[in-house]
Design a protein around this motif. Structure first.
Motif, PDB file in Angstrom:
ATOM      1  N   LEU A  90     -12.636  11.438   3.609  1.00  0.00           N
ATOM      2  CA  LEU A  90     -11.980  11.314   4.909  1.00  0.00           C
ATOM      3  C   LEU A  90     -11.198  10.004   5.014  1.00  0.00           C
ATOM      4  CD1 LEU A  90     -11.516  12.637   7.631  1.00  0.00           C
ATOM      5  CD2 LEU A  90     -13.671  11.637   8.411  1.00  0.00           C
ATOM      6  N   SER A  91     -11.758   8.921   4.516  1.00  0.00           N
ATOM      7  CA  SER A  91     -11.046   7.642   4.589  1.00  0.00           C
ATOM      8  C   SER A  91      -9.817   7.646   3.683  1.00  0.00           C
ATOM      9  CB  SER A  91     -11.968   6.472   4.252  1.00  0.00           C
ATOM     10  OG  SER A  91     -12.436   6.552   2.930  1.00  0.00           O
ATOM     11  N   ILE A  92      -9.931   8.267   2.519  1.00  0.00           N
ATOM     12  CA  ILE A  92      -8.767   8.365   1.630  1.00  0.00           C
ATOM     13  C   ILE A  92      -7.655   9.143   2.311  1.00  0.00           C
ATOM     14  CG2 ILE A  92      -7.922   9.401  -0.520  1.00  0.00           C
ATOM     15  CD1 ILE A  92     -10.747   8.685  -1.711  1.00  0.00           C
ATOM     16  N   ILE A  93      -8.012  10.257   2.941  1.00  0.00           N
ATOM     17  CA  ILE A  93      -7.001  11.060   3.633  1.00  0.00           C
ATOM     18  C   ILE A  93      -6.386  10.265   4.776  1.00  0.00           C
ATOM     19  CG2 ILE A  93      -6.609  13.134   5.045  1.00  0.00           C
ATOM     20  CD1 ILE A  93      -8.850  14.472   3.318  1.00  0.00           C
ATOM     21  N   ALA A  94      -7.203   9.567   5.554  1.00  0.00           N
ATOM     22  CA  ALA A  94      -6.689   8.811   6.697  1.00  0.00           C
ATOM     23  C   ALA A  94      -5.684   7.743   6.252  1.00  0.00           C
ATOM     24  CB  ALA A  94      -7.844   8.159   7.457  1.00  0.00           C
ATOM     25  N   TYR A  95      -5.980   7.063   5.153  1.00  0.00           N
ATOM     26  CA  TYR A  95      -5.104   5.982   4.698  1.00  0.00           C
ATOM     27  C   TYR A  95      -3.920   6.460   3.866  1.00  0.00           C
ATOM     28  CZ  TYR A  95      -8.154   2.246   6.350  1.00  0.00           C
ATOM     29  OH  TYR A  95      -8.873   1.385   7.142  1.00  0.00           O
ATOM     30  N   ARG A  96      -4.046   7.613   3.195  1.00  0.00           N
ATOM     31  CA  ARG A  96      -3.006   8.032   2.263  1.00  0.00           C
ATOM     32  C   ARG A  96      -2.319   9.345   2.633  1.00  0.00           C
ATOM     33  NH1 ARG A  96      -3.917   5.683  -3.110  1.00  0.00           N
ATOM     34  NH2 ARG A  96      -4.568   3.572  -2.623  1.00  0.00           N
TER      35      ARG A  96
ATOM     36  N   PRO B 198       0.111  12.336   3.903  1.00  0.00           N
ATOM     37  CA  PRO B 198      -0.488  13.566   3.394  1.00  0.00           C
ATOM     38  C   PRO B 198      -0.847  13.395   1.913  1.00  0.00           C
ATOM     39  CG  PRO B 198       1.881  13.840   3.538  1.00  0.00           C
ATOM     40  CD  PRO B 198       1.563  12.475   4.076  1.00  0.00           C
ATOM     41  N   ILE B 199      -1.953  14.017   1.502  1.00  0.00           N
ATOM     42  CA  ILE B 199      -2.470  13.836   0.148  1.00  0.00           C
ATOM     43  C   ILE B 199      -3.088  15.138  -0.338  1.00  0.00           C
ATOM     44  CG2 ILE B 199      -4.687  12.957   0.980  1.00  0.00           C
ATOM     45  CD1 ILE B 199      -4.648  10.987  -1.437  1.00  0.00           C
ATOM     46  N   THR B 200      -3.031  15.369  -1.649  1.00  0.00           N
ATOM     47  CA  THR B 200      -3.593  16.578  -2.237  1.00  0.00           C
ATOM     48  C   THR B 200      -5.026  16.328  -2.708  1.00  0.00           C
ATOM     49  OG1 THR B 200      -2.894  16.099  -4.499  1.00  0.00           O
ATOM     50  CG2 THR B 200      -1.303  17.276  -3.083  1.00  0.00           C
TER      51      THR B 200
ATOM     52  N   ILE C 125      -6.829  12.946  -4.389  1.00  0.00           N
ATOM     53  CA  ILE C 125      -8.105  12.418  -3.883  1.00  0.00           C
ATOM     54  C   ILE C 125      -9.095  12.297  -5.039  1.00  0.00           C
ATOM     55  CG2 ILE C 125     -10.089  12.889  -2.391  1.00  0.00           C
ATOM     56  CD1 ILE C 125      -8.044  14.389  -0.521  1.00  0.00           C
ATOM     57  N   ASP C 126      -9.179  13.349  -5.871  1.00  0.00           N
ATOM     58  CA  ASP C 126     -10.085  13.339  -7.024  1.00  0.00           C
ATOM     59  C   ASP C 126      -9.760  12.175  -7.963  1.00  0.00           C
ATOM     60  OD1 ASP C 126     -11.141  15.664  -5.961  1.00  0.00           O
ATOM     61  OD2 ASP C 126     -10.332  16.989  -7.517  1.00  0.00           O
ATOM     62  N   GLU C 127      -8.487  11.907  -8.167  1.00  0.00           N
ATOM     63  CA  GLU C 127      -8.074  10.808  -9.050  1.00  0.00           C
ATOM     64  C   GLU C 127      -8.504   9.460  -8.486  1.00  0.00           C
ATOM     65  OE1 GLU C 127      -3.868  11.334  -9.585  1.00  0.00           O
ATOM     66  OE2 GLU C 127      -4.139  13.020 -10.961  1.00  0.00           O
ATOM     67  N   ILE C 128      -8.400   9.289  -7.186  1.00  0.00           N
ATOM     68  CA  ILE C 128      -8.806   8.033  -6.548  1.00  0.00           C
ATOM     69  C   ILE C 128     -10.313   7.857  -6.650  1.00  0.00           C
ATOM     70  CG2 ILE C 128      -9.010   6.823  -4.332  1.00  0.00           C
ATOM     71  CD1 ILE C 128      -6.247   8.125  -3.610  1.00  0.00           C
TER      72      ILE C 128
ATOM     73  N   ASN D  79      -1.680  20.692   5.748  1.00  0.00           N
ATOM     74  CA  ASN D  79      -0.411  20.415   6.418  1.00  0.00           C
ATOM     75  C   ASN D  79       0.724  20.572   5.417  1.00  0.00           C
ATOM     76  OD1 ASN D  79       1.261  19.662   8.553  1.00  0.00           O
ATOM     77  ND2 ASN D  79       1.200  17.508   7.972  1.00  0.00           N
ATOM     78  N   GLY D  80       0.940  21.805   4.998  1.00  0.00           N
ATOM     79  CA  GLY D  80       2.017  22.101   4.076  1.00  0.00           C
ATOM     80  C   GLY D  80       1.583  22.021   2.626  1.00  0.00           C
ATOM     81  N   LYS D  81       2.575  22.125   1.748  1.00  0.00           N
ATOM     82  CA  LYS D  81       2.360  22.114   0.303  1.00  0.00           C
ATOM     83  C   LYS D  81       3.220  21.022  -0.316  1.00  0.00           C
ATOM     84  CE  LYS D  81       0.323  26.356   0.171  1.00  0.00           C
ATOM     85  NZ  LYS D  81      -1.021  26.569  -0.292  1.00  0.00           N
ATOM     86  N   LYS D  82       2.703  20.410  -1.373  1.00  0.00           N
ATOM     87  CA  LYS D  82       3.470  19.393  -2.087  1.00  0.00           C
ATOM     88  C   LYS D  82       4.447  20.098  -3.019  1.00  0.00           C
ATOM     89  CE  LYS D  82       3.082  15.000  -4.371  1.00  0.00           C
ATOM     90  NZ  LYS D  82       2.190  13.897  -4.673  1.00  0.00           N
ATOM     91  N   ASN D  83       5.667  19.588  -3.102  1.00  0.00           N
ATOM     92  CA  ASN D  83       6.706  20.215  -3.896  1.00  0.00           C
ATOM     93  C   ASN D  83       6.586  19.789  -5.359  1.00  0.00           C
ATOM     94  OD1 ASN D  83       8.896  21.802  -4.496  1.00  0.00           O
ATOM     95  ND2 ASN D  83      10.415  20.326  -3.756  1.00  0.00           N
ATOM     96  N   VAL D  84       5.511  20.243  -5.992  1.00  0.00           N
ATOM     97  CA  VAL D  84       5.255  20.008  -7.413  1.00  0.00           C
ATOM     98  C   VAL D  84       4.720  21.317  -7.986  1.00  0.00           C
ATOM     99  CG1 VAL D  84       4.784  17.534  -7.126  1.00  0.00           C
ATOM    100  CG2 VAL D  84       2.899  19.166  -6.989  1.00  0.00           C
ATOM    101  N   PRO D  85       4.664  21.457  -9.316  1.00  0.00           N
ATOM    102  CA  PRO D  85       4.121  22.692  -9.878  1.00  0.00           C
ATOM    103  C   PRO D  85       2.737  23.018  -9.311  1.00  0.00           C
ATOM    104  CG  PRO D  85       5.129  21.371 -11.613  1.00  0.00           C
ATOM    105  CD  PRO D  85       5.139  20.535 -10.361  1.00  0.00           C
ATOM    106  N   GLY D  86       2.535  24.262  -8.962  1.00  0.00           N
ATOM    107  CA  GLY D  86       1.287  24.712  -8.367  1.00  0.00           C
ATOM    108  C   GLY D  86       1.275  24.608  -6.860  1.00  0.00           C
ATOM    109  N   HIS D  87       2.172  23.828  -6.287  1.00  0.00           N
ATOM    110  CA  HIS D  87       2.290  23.648  -4.836  1.00  0.00           C
ATOM    111  C   HIS D  87       0.931  23.465  -4.152  1.00  0.00           C
ATOM    112  CE1 HIS D  87       6.549  24.473  -5.114  1.00  0.00           C
ATOM    113  NE2 HIS D  87       6.268  25.545  -5.844  1.00  0.00           N
ATOM    114  N   PRO D  88       0.211  22.372  -4.493  1.00  0.00           N
ATOM    115  CA  PRO D  88      -1.106  22.146  -3.877  1.00  0.00           C
ATOM    116  C   PRO D  88      -0.989  21.821  -2.393  1.00  0.00           C
ATOM    117  CG  PRO D  88      -0.445  20.236  -5.162  1.00  0.00           C
ATOM    118  CD  PRO D  88       0.588  21.290  -5.409  1.00  0.00           C
ATOM    119  N   ASN D  89      -2.073  22.117  -1.668  1.00  0.00           N
ATOM    120  CA  ASN D  89      -2.130  21.827  -0.234  1.00  0.00           C
ATOM    121  C   ASN D  89      -2.096  20.321  -0.003  1.00  0.00           C
ATOM    122  OD1 ASN D  89      -2.452  24.536   0.605  1.00  0.00           O
ATOM    123  ND2 ASN D  89      -4.628  24.435   0.168  1.00  0.00           N
ATOM    124  N   LEU D  90      -1.462  19.944   1.098  1.00  0.00           N
ATOM    125  CA  LEU D  90      -1.487  18.558   1.567  1.00  0.00           C
ATOM    126  C   LEU D  90      -2.455  18.481   2.740  1.00  0.00           C
ATOM    127  CD1 LEU D  90       2.334  17.815   1.440  1.00  0.00           C
ATOM    128  CD2 LEU D  90       0.580  16.681   0.066  1.00  0.00           C
ATOM    129  N   TYR D  91      -3.259  17.419   2.782  1.00  0.00           N
ATOM    130  CA  TYR D  91      -4.257  17.254   3.839  1.00  0.00           C
ATOM    131  C   TYR D  91      -3.929  16.049   4.707  1.00  0.00           C
ATOM    132  CZ  TYR D  91      -6.878  20.594   1.099  1.00  0.00           C
ATOM    133  OH  TYR D  91      -7.264  21.732   0.431  1.00  0.00           O
TER     134      TYR D  91
END
Length: 175
Positions: free
Chosen positions: A88-94, A96-98, A102-105, A126-138
């Motif tokens: 939750l803190s990673i999402i709040a500070y970073r 939109p994030i996939t 988050i796993d990498e951090i 909140n949408g999808k990131k425009n990269v291969p696989g189009h992961p969700n943004l949180y």
């Protein structure tokens, strides 16, 4: 009743309750009887007073068992785990994030914590990131702000403050 409430599941021994209230056992039993009747007859009260082996405690009334079971199964009755708070803190500070970011951090897989936070409505897709696989943004939700009692992300402590604090520990020989 306040003493019984804060005692929680432990309850309070009869002699300790009498001592705290500075009354004798007979007066305590009379007060307990009055409170017991009051709670049982109050249709708006979800609790009752019980006595187990001279230990008094407040418990929920049986007629609310189905509702309470539903509440606890929903996950709303549990505290957030350390892992969920980290995510939750990673999402709040970073945001939109996939999830992968988050796993990498964190260095560990975070999908369980993400599911918990989504169920608790503290984050949302909140949408999808425009990269291969189009992961969700949180991103965090309005419930996040309510949960932590803040009005905006600007009220969060500056992340640099945490970095400076950790360097102070290293300088002092702490780790």
């Amino acid at each position: 009743m306040a003493l019984l409430f804060v005692a929680g599941d432990q309850g309070i021994k009869e002699k300790d309750l009498a001592g705290l209230l500075e009354i004798d056992s007979a007066a305590l039993r009379q007060n307990i009887e009055e409170l017991t009747v009051k709670l049982l007859t109050d249709a708006d009260s979800g609790v009752q007073l019980v006595n187990y082996n001279s230990i008094y405690k407040l418990v929920t009334k049986n007629e609310f068992s189905e509702l309470l079971t539903k509440y606890f199964k929903s996950g709303l009755g549990s505290k957030l785990s350390q892992a969920a708070l980290e995510v939750l803190s990673i999402i709040a500070y970073r945001q939109p994030i996939t999830r992968i970011e988050i796993d990498e951090i964190r260095g560990v897989q975070s999908s369980g914590s993400l599911n918990t936070l989504l169920m608790r409505k503290l984050i949302k897709e909140n949408g999808k990131k425009n990269v291969p696989g189009h992961p969700n943004l949180y991103v965090v939700t309005d419930e996040f702000f309510d949960y932590f009692g803040i009005k905006s992300l600007k009220e969060l402590p500056a992340i640099e403050k945490f970095e400076d604090d950790s360097k102070v520990g290293e300088i002092n020989g702490e780790s």
